[in-house]
Design an enzyme around this catalytic site. Structure first.
Site, PDB file in Angstrom:
ATOM      1  N   LEU A 158      41.231  34.578  39.958  1.00 12.81           N
ATOM      2  CA  LEU A 158      41.166  35.239  41.263  1.00 12.81           C
ATOM      3  C   LEU A 158      40.460  36.578  41.140  1.00 12.81           C
ATOM      4  CD1 LEU A 158      44.586  34.565  43.003  1.00 12.81           C
ATOM      5  CD2 LEU A 158      42.524  33.200  42.962  1.00 12.81           C
ATOM      6  N   SER A 159      39.594  36.864  42.104  1.00 12.33           N
ATOM      7  CA  SER A 159      38.835  38.114  42.122  1.00 12.33           C
ATOM      8  C   SER A 159      38.435  38.398  43.561  1.00 12.33           C
ATOM      9  CB  SER A 159      37.559  37.947  41.274  1.00 12.33           C
ATOM     10  OG  SER A 159      36.631  38.965  41.584  1.00 12.33           O
ATOM     11  N   MET A 186      41.364  48.109  44.700  1.00 10.75           N
ATOM     12  CA  MET A 186      40.245  48.486  45.565  1.00 10.75           C
ATOM     13  C   MET A 186      40.285  47.631  46.831  1.00 10.75           C
ATOM     14  SD  MET A 186      37.158  49.669  43.126  1.00 10.75           S
ATOM     15  CE  MET A 186      36.549  48.077  42.665  1.00 10.75           C
ATOM     16  N   VAL A 236      45.792  35.427  37.294  1.00 11.72           N
ATOM     17  CA  VAL A 236      46.204  34.386  38.256  1.00 11.72           C
ATOM     18  C   VAL A 236      44.950  33.585  38.602  1.00 11.72           C
ATOM     19  CG1 VAL A 236      47.244  33.937  40.516  1.00 11.72           C
ATOM     20  CG2 VAL A 236      48.015  35.896  39.158  1.00 11.72           C
ATOM     21  N   GLN A 282      32.870  54.257  39.968  1.00  8.67           N
ATOM     22  CA  GLN A 282      32.865  53.198  38.949  1.00  8.67           C
ATOM     23  C   GLN A 282      31.800  52.135  39.210  1.00  8.67           C
ATOM     24  OE1 GLN A 282      37.066  52.043  40.066  1.00  8.67           O
ATOM     25  NE2 GLN A 282      36.367  50.026  39.440  1.00  8.67           N
ATOM     26  N   GLU A 342      45.203  41.212  33.536  1.00  6.90           N
ATOM     27  CA  GLU A 342      44.418  40.975  32.315  1.00  6.90           C
ATOM     28  C   GLU A 342      43.034  40.410  32.597  1.00  6.90           C
ATOM     29  OE1 GLU A 342      47.123  38.750  29.752  1.00  6.90           O
ATOM     30  OE2 GLU A 342      47.191  40.548  28.484  1.00  6.90           O
ATOM     31  N   HIS A 384      46.464  40.258  43.061  1.00  5.26           N
ATOM     32  CA  HIS A 384      47.046  41.576  43.350  1.00  5.26           C
ATOM     33  C   HIS A 384      48.523  41.433  43.737  1.00  5.26           C
ATOM     34  CE1 HIS A 384      42.712  42.447  44.527  1.00  5.26           C
ATOM     35  NE2 HIS A 384      42.950  43.374  43.627  1.00  5.26           N
TER      36      HIS A 384
HETATM   37  O1  PAF Z   1      40.700  47.003  38.905  1.00  6.07           O
HETATM   38  C1  PAF Z   1      40.405  47.625  39.948  1.00  6.07           C
HETATM   39  O2  PAF Z   1      40.521  47.137  41.065  1.00  6.07           O
HETATM   40  C2  PAF Z   1      39.861  49.037  39.830  1.00  6.07           C
HETATM   41  O3  PAF Z   1      39.041  49.171  38.719  1.00  6.07           O
HETATM   42  C3  PAF Z   1      40.952  50.110  39.845  1.00  6.07           C
HETATM   43  C4  PAF Z   1      41.867  49.994  38.640  1.00  6.07           C
HETATM   44  C5  PAF Z   1      41.763  49.989  41.118  1.00  6.07           C
HETATM   45  C6  PAF Z   1      40.309  51.498  39.811  1.00  6.07           C
HETATM   46  O4  PAF Z   1      39.474  51.704  40.904  1.00  6.07           O
END
Ligand code: PAF
Length: 281
Positions: A185-186, A31, A177, A62, A149, A38
């Site tokens: 990390l987020s 996203m 990570v 979501q 994970e 990432h």
């Molecule tokens: O983990 C995420 O960033 C989201 O849930 C994903 C898998 C890209 C789906 O929108």
């Protein structure tokens, strides 16, 4: 040179050419608001597949909380630069209309998998994840897809969706990570105030301390230790701490249960919700 595409048609055209040269397609759905977590997925994807595709799409279906959707960081220009530097081949950044030309009304049934933890507290969240991931898989048709994970329950739900729909894609699990101070990390970390950011490493530190204690205490004492240690800091508030079977995600009755156990946590730092998890035994 990385290509940036906005439509499914362009993407399919590009990938058909790549596949006709015998290349395997690896896919990292995101996203955006990309960070080293990432990029570690992208690097692995690039190493293992002929062509690496990364999607950047903030999926509205979501988010069960409008404020959370509005606050979610959007940094497309910086993301594209990071992907370019990570040798990504294709960045797919579609509009909402491209992914949802009409509303997606599909309801998935994941049994008990999404009735606990994130799924219980964020109604509709995993249904929305399944909707978008299945649409993205349909657009990219990847051989392998890479997921971190940190979103432990998401990995279980996506794997179950792939099984139910019989999709020919291998789901590759990649380790969390962390920052040097332990914080997972987020993209949401960028939203923390300096004070909240200073407190946030207490979450991982406490989870690691729980791993050290797991042989010496029972489940109730472990839960109390984790909740008390984190709530002792006034900047943090535990929403849940669960010890679950790593395969079924159902809470264990005892630390002696005969299954691989994962400790999963969600914590509020002001309006920002952080999640983390560790393998316990
Ligand atoms: O983990 C995420 O960033 C989201 O849930 C994903 C898998 C890209 C789906 O929108």
């Amino acid at each position: 040179m990385m290509k940036v595409v906005k439509t499914i048609q362009e993407l399919r055209q590009l990938l058909t050419e790549e596949k006709s040269q015998g290349k395997t397609v690896g896919f990292v759905p995101t996203m955006g608001a990309l960070h080293r977590g990432h990029l570690s997925l992208v690097q692995r994807c690039k190493k293992e597949c002929g062509v690496a595709v990364v999607s950047i799409f903030v999926n509205p279906t979501q988010f069960n909380d409008r404020g959370d959707l509005e606050r979610y960081p959007r940094t497309l220009a910086a993301d594209v630069q990071l992907l370019q530097a990570a040798s990504c081949d294709v960045a797919f950044a579609p509009s909402e209309k491209e992914i949802y030309p009409e509303p997606d009304t599909r309801i998935f049934d994941f049994g008990l998998l999404d009735k606990v933890m994130e799924g219980e507290r964020r109604p509709g969240h995993f249904n929305g994840v399944a909707q978008v991931v299945s649409r993205l898989f349909d657009a990219v048709k990847p051989d392998c897809a890479y997921f971190g994970e940190k979103d432990f329950q998401q990995l279980a739900v996506v794997s179950e969706m792939v099984r139910q729909l019989g999709l020919p894609v291998e789901i590759v699990r990649c380790p969390i990570v962390r920052e040097a101070d332990g914080l997972a990390l987020s993209s949401r970390n960028a939203l923390l105030t300096p004070e909240q950011r200073a407190a946030a490493p207490i979450i991982a530190k406490t989870l690691f301390a729980a791993v050290d204690r797991v042989c010496d205490v029972d489940l109730a004492a472990l839960k109390k230790f984790v909740e008390d240690s984190i709530n002792a800091d006034e900047r943090l508030k535990v929403e849940y701490f669960e010890v679950v079977c790593a395969r079924t995600l159902q809470p264990v009755a005892s630390l002696d249960d005969d299954c691989a156990k994962q400790a999963c946590i969600a914590v509020h730092a002001g309006k920002i919700r952080l999640i983390d998890n560790v393998r316990l035994t």
